[in-house]
Design a protein around this motif. Structure first.
Motif, PDB file in Angstrom:
ATOM      1  N   ASN A 468       0.820  -1.212   0.000  1.00 16.58           N
ATOM      2  CA  ASN A 468       0.000   0.000   0.000  1.00 16.58           C
ATOM      3  C   ASN A 468       0.850   1.257   0.000  1.00 16.58           C
ATOM      4  O   ASN A 468       0.598   2.193  -0.760  1.00 16.58           O
ATOM      5  N   ASP A 469       1.875   1.268   0.859  1.00 15.20           N
ATOM      6  CA  ASP A 469       2.755   2.443   0.947  1.00 15.20           C
ATOM      7  C   ASP A 469       3.463   2.702  -0.381  1.00 15.20           C
ATOM      8  O   ASP A 469       3.526   3.843  -0.864  1.00 15.20           O
ATOM      9  N   VAL A 470       3.965   1.629  -0.948  1.00 12.55           N
ATOM     10  CA  VAL A 470       4.672   1.775  -2.226  1.00 12.55           C
ATOM     11  C   VAL A 470       3.734   2.333  -3.280  1.00 12.55           C
ATOM     12  O   VAL A 470       4.076   3.244  -4.050  1.00 12.55           O
ATOM     13  N   GLN A 474       3.981   5.801  -5.242  1.00 15.91           N
ATOM     14  CA  GLN A 474       4.001   5.740  -6.699  1.00 15.91           C
ATOM     15  C   GLN A 474       2.960   6.699  -7.276  1.00 15.91           C
ATOM     16  O   GLN A 474       3.228   7.436  -8.214  1.00 15.91           O
ATOM     17  N   LYS A 475       1.760   6.696  -6.659  1.00 16.10           N
ATOM     18  CA  LYS A 475       0.685   7.585  -7.117  1.00 16.10           C
ATOM     19  C   LYS A 475       1.082   9.044  -6.955  1.00 16.10           C
ATOM     20  O   LYS A 475       0.864   9.865  -7.859  1.00 16.10           O
ATOM     21  N   ILE A 476       1.670   9.357  -5.789  1.00 13.65           N
ATOM     22  CA  ILE A 476       2.083  10.743  -5.547  1.00 13.65           C
ATOM     23  C   ILE A 476       3.137  11.161  -6.567  1.00 13.65           C
ATOM     24  O   ILE A 476       3.046  12.207  -7.200  1.00 13.65           O
ATOM     25  N   ASN A 612       8.178   9.074   4.918  1.00 12.01           N
ATOM     26  CA  ASN A 612       8.341   9.687   3.589  1.00 12.01           C
ATOM     27  C   ASN A 612       6.975  10.059   3.017  1.00 12.01           C
ATOM     28  O   ASN A 612       6.810  11.128   2.422  1.00 12.01           O
ATOM     29  N   ILE A 613       6.004   9.164   3.225  1.00 13.13           N
ATOM     30  CA  ILE A 613       4.648   9.471   2.750  1.00 13.13           C
ATOM     31  C   ILE A 613       4.115  10.699   3.468  1.00 13.13           C
ATOM     32  O   ILE A 613       3.532  11.595   2.858  1.00 13.13           O
ATOM     33  N   CYS A 614       4.339  10.800   4.800  1.00 17.75           N
ATOM     34  CA  CYS A 614       3.917  11.972   5.563  1.00 17.75           C
ATOM     35  C   CYS A 614       4.497  13.241   4.950  1.00 17.75           C
ATOM     36  O   CYS A 614       3.804  14.240   4.748  1.00 17.75           O
ATOM     37  N   LYS A 615       5.775  13.185   4.645  1.00 24.96           N
ATOM     38  CA  LYS A 615       6.468  14.355   4.083  1.00 24.96           C
ATOM     39  C   LYS A 615       5.824  14.753   2.753  1.00 24.96           C
ATOM     40  O   LYS A 615       5.536  15.928   2.500  1.00 24.96           O
ATOM     41  N   GLU A 616       5.587  13.754   1.872  1.00 23.93           N
ATOM     42  CA  GLU A 616       4.985  14.037   0.556  1.00 23.93           C
ATOM     43  C   GLU A 616       3.630  14.705   0.708  1.00 23.93           C
ATOM     44  O   GLU A 616       3.299  15.652   0.000  1.00 23.93           O
TER      45      GLU A 616
END
Lengths: 647, 127
Positions: A468-470, A474-476, A612-616
């Motif tokens: 899910n994270d990947v 990827q979507k972002i 990293n997702i939080c940062k994005e």
């Protein structure tokens, strides 16, 4: 003189001249023939008459001797009957006539016409011609031992002449027929070649039409053959020349047209007086044709060029050389016109120019463009200097961007490599324990079995989260994440999220604290995304804290906005009392798959992607995210977001 | 029968556990290392009969450990299995280059691992 009389047709002329020559020749021949004939006749008459005289002399001698004058007279009368004899006299030796017979109307008659005759001195026969040649006198001596007298026979030549005349007439008829036949033959023979000559003459006359016409070749005579062939060649050549000349004239005409279309043309005499000017010349100079006729070209002088300029021009063209340059002229209305000009001198036999052709092009617009260009060039040079600096700067920027891009590409490759490694780890555990269970389940304690099954279950969850994270990242990265933004109260969201965590925190035996000072402030954000950020940070804190407390605080802060004015921010802090993060690692914790190197962190089983997702997400909303820590005492994960100005 | 020693090096505890199971089943002693540094240290100090090296470990990768071991005096004596990522041809190439005795790919089958261990550590007890 003959040419005036004769008709113009050559064949007729030939026939006439030939006829005339025949006619001249034949009578001459005839006269000669007749003369010979007459001479012959006269000679014969002479001999005949002489024989008659001799006969008379012989016979008469005996009558004289006996003085029988009557018989003598009879003899004379008989003898006189001979045709042509017109009189016979007998004389004594001294010439005294003793008997005389004269023919009157062709009847002999004895009468004395003369008393004495002049007899020949010598005693022998003599023939003499009387006056006019029409009469013949024969003296024949009468001999009887000695000369006893003379016989004189008088003969008329009328008969002989008549004979000759008849003969002459016969000749004329013969010769006329012969002449006629000859003339006809000549005419028949000459007709064709003459017609040929006539046709050739007509053809030669028509050749000036230069149509390239050909006539039939005459094979009858070599000369005519040559003539017709030569005429045909000449006609062909003439036609070709005519064509070439026509073509050349056409080209010349077109060249003139082209020249007139494009150029300004004038012709002057040797002193520069205008003798011709084309329409373009008139158009450009503004003069009428009549105004320019005979006027010197100096009328156009603008005074711009120095005297030396024109001196040089005259020096060049007066020796027959072409001169070229750009001249500034003034037209009738005083407007200045630049003409790119060529002057071409026309040279006579003595190598002296007798006229000049001036061919020009109006380059006034070009000249003004040139001046503009010069100005622009100068400003361009200034600009170039500036541009060079800009280019240098831009190059540096591009180089930096390129370096960044290469770096990003490297990161991307590393990401793929790391993802594959990270996905393999839980998969390996799942596969290994599943296989162990399959092989040895009968020999295992139930606790072991359960433990292995739990491992499989947990690792499956971990794999799911990782995937899910990947996918989220990827979507972002691909710009395909959907952001369903709405204005929400961040305090409310954190509270509801915290309630779920409360249970877990309590179960782990930790203290917890939540402080919200944001009141009714709203943030424009996708609530699911914000919830994901908070969950991530909370579970992180929980993961790395084994004792102490987890505290969450929400505060407001007003800062100077970049665009001027005030900007209100919502500041969130999630703090734990875990083992902290070394200072040099603080920036790295938000990088992908970054985990602080430690077997202890490894045991927590994170994906390495959560922060990293939080940062994005936060950066997507132009917020900031960072970490604070004191090693061994704990860490704080913080972010700030722009509050909606709802006042 | 003298027991053989096997050093298992992996930063993932669950994978260490899974490998240990297979090794124990083969009847060998177990040593464990959780990062590259430990792996190198234990290999040199304890001289295990077989070393199983994961590639992605903190401090030092499995490749580095292998290379350093081979560089030791008598470095050839080590029997080393490198556990590479499945389907990564470059990893296999590298494993060969740094002198791995054998390599297996993740995710691996414990049965296959047992076979490789049995091959490298023949049981002398039968003799």
């Amino acid at each position: 003189m003959l040419e005036k009389i004769l008709p113009k047709r050559l064949d007729i002329q030939v026939v006439i001249i030939c006829g005339m020559m025949i006619l001249l020749f034949v009578p001459a021949y005839l006269i000669n023939e007749a003369r010979q004939e007459i001479d012959y006749v006269i000679e014969a008459i002479k001999l005949e008459t002489k024989a008659v005289a001799q006969n008379i002399a012989l016979t008469s001698s005996k009558y004289l001797v006996i003085r029988d004058y009557a018989s003598l007279e009879n003899l004379l009368v008989r003898s006189a009957a001979f045709p042509g004899v017109i009189g016979i006299q007998i004389t004594d030796p001294l010439g005294n006539v003793v008997s005389d017979v004269i023919k009157t109307d062709d009847v002999p008659e004895a009468r004395f016409s003369v008393t004495s005759l002049e007899v020949p001195a010598e005693n022998k026969s003599t023939i003499g011609m009387a006056e006019g040649g029409n009469e013949l006198f024969i003296f024949e001596p009468i001999v009887s031992g000695s000369s006893i007298g003379w016989v004189r026979l008088h003969y008329e030549l009328e008969q002989a002449q008549l004979h000759a005349k008849n003969r002459f007439q016969e000749y004329i008829v013969d010769v006329s027929i012969l002449t006629l036949v000859l003339i006809m033959l000549l005419f028949a023979f000459l007709r064709r070649p003459m017609r040929m000559i006539r046709e050739a003459a007509d053809f030669a006359g028509r050749m000036t039409d230069k149509t390239g016409e050909q006539i039939a070749i005459c094979t009858q005579s070599d000369e005519l053959n040559k003539l017709t062939v030569a005429l045909n060649n000449a006609s062909g050549d003439l036609h070709q020349q005519e064509m070439a000349i026509t073509q050349a004239l056409k080209e010349l005409e077109m060249q003139k047209l082209a020249l007139d279309e494009h150029s300004i043309v004038a012709i002057t005499d040797e002193k520069g007086a205008i003798t011709y000017a084309n329409d373009k010349f008139l158009e450009v100079t503004g003069y009428e044709c009549e105004e320019l006729q005979g006027v010197n070209l100096r009328i156009l002088n603008s005074g711009y060029h120095p005297k030396e300029f024109f001196d040089d021009m005259w020096e060049t063209i007066s020796v027959g050389k072409v001169w070229r340059d750009e001249i500034l002229n003034t037209n009738k209305s005083g407007k200045r016109i630049w003409l790119s000009s060529s002057i071409i001198p026309f040279i006579d036999d003595k190598n002296k120019p007798y006229q000049y052709i001036l061919i020009c092009t109006d380059i006034t617009p070009l000249k003004s463009a040139e001046r503009q260009l010069e100005r622009k060039n100068r400003s361009l040079e200034d600009l170039t200097d500036h541009l060079e600096d800009m280019v240098k700067q831009r190059t540096a920027e591009l180089e930096a961007a390129n370096t960044k891009l290469l770096h990003l590409n490297k990161i991307k490759s590393e990401f793929v490599s790391v993802v594959s490694h990270e996905l393999r780890t839980p998969l390996t555990s799942i596969k290994s324990f599943a296989e162990i269970l399959e092989d040895d389940i009968e020999d295992m304690e139930p606790d072991t079995q359960r433990r292995y099954l739990r491992i499989i279950n947990d690792e499956s969850d971990r794999l799911g989260r990782l995937i899910n994270d990947v996918l989220d990242l990827q979507k972002i990265d691909a710009g395909m994440m959907s952001w369903n933004d709405s204005a929400i109260n961040i305090g409310d969201l954190v509270k509801s999220k915290f309630e779920v965590f409360e249970q877990v925190v309590k179960a782990k035996g930790l203290d917890y604290e939540l402080t919200t000072e944001t009141g009714a402030s709203l943030v424009e954000i996708d609530p699911d995304k914000l919830s994901q950020v908070i969950s991530n940070m909370l579970s992180n804190a929980l993961k790395f804290t084994s004792q102490g407390k987890i505290s969450v605080s929400l505060t407001e802060r007003v800062e100077e906005a970049e665009t001027g004015g005030q900007q209100k921010w919502i500041l969130a802090k999630i703090c734990d009392t875990g083992f902290g993060i070394p200072a040099d690692e603080l920036e790295n914790v938000f990088k992908r798959f970054h985990q602080v190197d430690s077997s202890e962190t490894r045991e927590q089983g994170g994906s390495g992607l959560g922060l990293n997702i939080c940062k994005e997400i936060i950066e997507h909303y132009n917020g900031q995210v960072w970490a604070e820590s004191v090693a061994g005492k704990g860490s704080c994960f913080c972010f700030k977001l722009k509050a909606v100005n709802n006042e | 029968m003298s027991k053989k020693t096997v050093l298992i090096c992996d930063d993932e505890p669950l994978i260490r556990e899974a490998i240990s199971y297979s090794v124990k089943k083969e009847g060998h002693e177990i040593l464990m290392a959780a990062d590259g540094g430990e792996a190198l240290l234990f290999s040199i100090e304890k001289e295990p009969d077989l070393i199983l090296l994961d590639v992605g470990m903190p401090v030092m990768t499995g490749f580095e450990v292998c290379e350093k071991l081979r560089a030791q005096p008598n470095g050839d004596k080590y029997k080393i299995i490198i556990i590479t990522a499945f389907g990564q041809a470059a990893d296999i190439e590298k494993a060969k280059k740094v002198g791995a005795t054998q390599f297996i790919s993740k995710p691996f089958s414990p049965r296959a691992l047992q076979e490789v261990i049995a091959e490298l550590l023949p049981k002398q007890s039968d003799a």
